[in-house]
Motif scaffolding. Sequence first.
Motif, PDB file in Angstrom:
ATOM      1  N   GLY A 169      54.654 -10.695  66.809  1.00 44.53           N
ATOM      2  CA  GLY A 169      55.555  -9.976  65.915  1.00 44.53           C
ATOM      3  C   GLY A 169      55.307  -8.501  65.775  1.00 44.53           C
ATOM      4  O   GLY A 169      56.062  -7.803  65.092  1.00 44.53           O
ATOM      5  N   GLY A 170      54.251  -7.999  66.385  1.00 45.05           N
ATOM      6  CA  GLY A 170      54.002  -6.569  66.306  1.00 45.05           C
ATOM      7  C   GLY A 170      55.014  -5.789  67.120  1.00 45.05           C
ATOM      8  O   GLY A 170      55.843  -6.356  67.839  1.00 45.05           O
ATOM      9  N   HIS A 215      54.933 -10.352  56.016  1.00 44.76           N
ATOM     10  CA  HIS A 215      56.184  -9.618  56.046  1.00 44.76           C
ATOM     11  C   HIS A 215      55.915  -8.221  55.510  1.00 44.76           C
ATOM     12  O   HIS A 215      55.458  -8.066  54.376  1.00 44.76           O
ATOM     13  N   MET A 216      56.207  -7.211  56.324  1.00 49.25           N
ATOM     14  CA  MET A 216      55.877  -5.834  56.001  1.00 49.25           C
ATOM     15  C   MET A 216      57.154  -5.018  55.852  1.00 49.25           C
ATOM     16  O   MET A 216      57.924  -4.904  56.808  1.00 49.25           O
ATOM     17  N   ASN A 217      57.356  -4.483  54.668  1.00 52.59           N
ATOM     18  CA  ASN A 217      58.509  -3.626  54.381  1.00 52.59           C
ATOM     19  C   ASN A 217      58.048  -2.202  54.117  1.00 52.59           C
ATOM     20  O   ASN A 217      56.866  -1.953  53.858  1.00 52.59           O
ATOM     21  N   SER A 218      58.993  -1.282  54.152  1.00 49.65           N
ATOM     22  CA  SER A 218      58.730   0.127  53.835  1.00 49.65           C
ATOM     23  C   SER A 218      57.504   0.637  54.584  1.00 49.65           C
ATOM     24  O   SER A 218      56.604   1.258  54.001  1.00 49.65           O
ATOM     25  N   SER A 269      60.846  -2.479  58.809  1.00 49.85           N
ATOM     26  CA  SER A 269      60.168  -3.734  58.488  1.00 49.85           C
ATOM     27  C   SER A 269      59.752  -4.458  59.762  1.00 49.85           C
ATOM     28  O   SER A 269      60.379  -4.306  60.816  1.00 49.85           O
ATOM     29  N   LEU A 270      58.702  -5.222  59.627  1.00 49.27           N
ATOM     30  CA  LEU A 270      58.249  -6.125  60.679  1.00 49.27           C
ATOM     31  C   LEU A 270      57.712  -7.382  60.027  1.00 49.27           C
ATOM     32  O   LEU A 270      57.233  -7.334  58.888  1.00 49.27           O
ATOM     33  N   THR A 323      54.139  -8.912  52.064  1.00 49.34           N
ATOM     34  CA  THR A 323      54.094 -10.242  51.467  1.00 49.34           C
ATOM     35  C   THR A 323      53.489 -11.215  52.468  1.00 49.34           C
ATOM     36  O   THR A 323      53.921 -11.267  53.620  1.00 49.34           O
ATOM     37  N   ILE A 324      52.520 -11.970  52.001  1.00 54.09           N
ATOM     38  CA  ILE A 324      51.926 -13.021  52.822  1.00 54.09           C
ATOM     39  C   ILE A 324      52.495 -14.355  52.357  1.00 54.09           C
ATOM     40  O   ILE A 324      52.652 -14.588  51.156  1.00 54.09           O
ATOM     41  N   TYR A 325      52.822 -15.209  53.310  1.00 56.69           N
ATOM     42  CA  TYR A 325      53.237 -16.557  52.956  1.00 56.69           C
ATOM     43  C   TYR A 325      52.903 -17.481  54.105  1.00 56.69           C
ATOM     44  O   TYR A 325      52.715 -17.040  55.238  1.00 56.69           O
ATOM     45  N   ARG A 326      52.801 -18.750  53.769  1.00 55.33           N
ATOM     46  CA  ARG A 326      52.340 -19.712  54.751  1.00 55.33           C
ATOM     47  C   ARG A 326      53.125 -21.004  54.627  1.00 55.33           C
ATOM     48  O   ARG A 326      53.634 -21.333  53.572  1.00 55.33           O
ATOM     49  N   ASP A 327      53.155 -21.729  55.749  1.00 58.09           N
ATOM     50  CA  ASP A 327      53.773 -23.049  55.786  1.00 58.09           C
ATOM     51  C   ASP A 327      52.754 -23.979  56.426  1.00 58.09           C
ATOM     52  O   ASP A 327      52.513 -23.901  57.641  1.00 58.09           O
TER      53      ASP A 327
END
Length: 129
Positions: free
Chosen positions: A8-9, A82-85, A17-18, A69-73
């Motif tokens: 995803g980089g 998830h990286m914004n701004s 965002s990335l 934001t970090i999130y996991r499944d």
Amino acid sequence: QVQLVESGGGLVQAGGSLRLSCTASGPTFSRTAMGWFRQAPGKEREFVSAAIWDGGIKYYEDSVKGRFTIYRDNFKNTVWLHMNSLKPEDTAVYYCAAFGTHYCSGYGCYSHPDRYAYWGQGTQVTVSS
């Protein structure tokens, strides 16, 4: 043995965002805290974010709070960042890592790279101004 594969980089303009992904092998993912770190050229590896085993508690380094934001499944054995701004100073190689066996808690515990037993290969994030 746990293997971590990031993706995803890329190159993005400032303000963009990335989303980084990290998929883990092995049966212990759902019981393991996961972290993201980054390392810019000439700098030490630094903590970005972490989530405990169920994602119920999350930690962020001050400079990314409100933007990342970090999130996991746990069913997918995957953790995302998830990286914004995004800012040029976010440029670095980003690594995901699986927490080792340590009896500790809190930001000081999960932000220390020595607490993590397994690391991915890293993915480059470049933010242009």
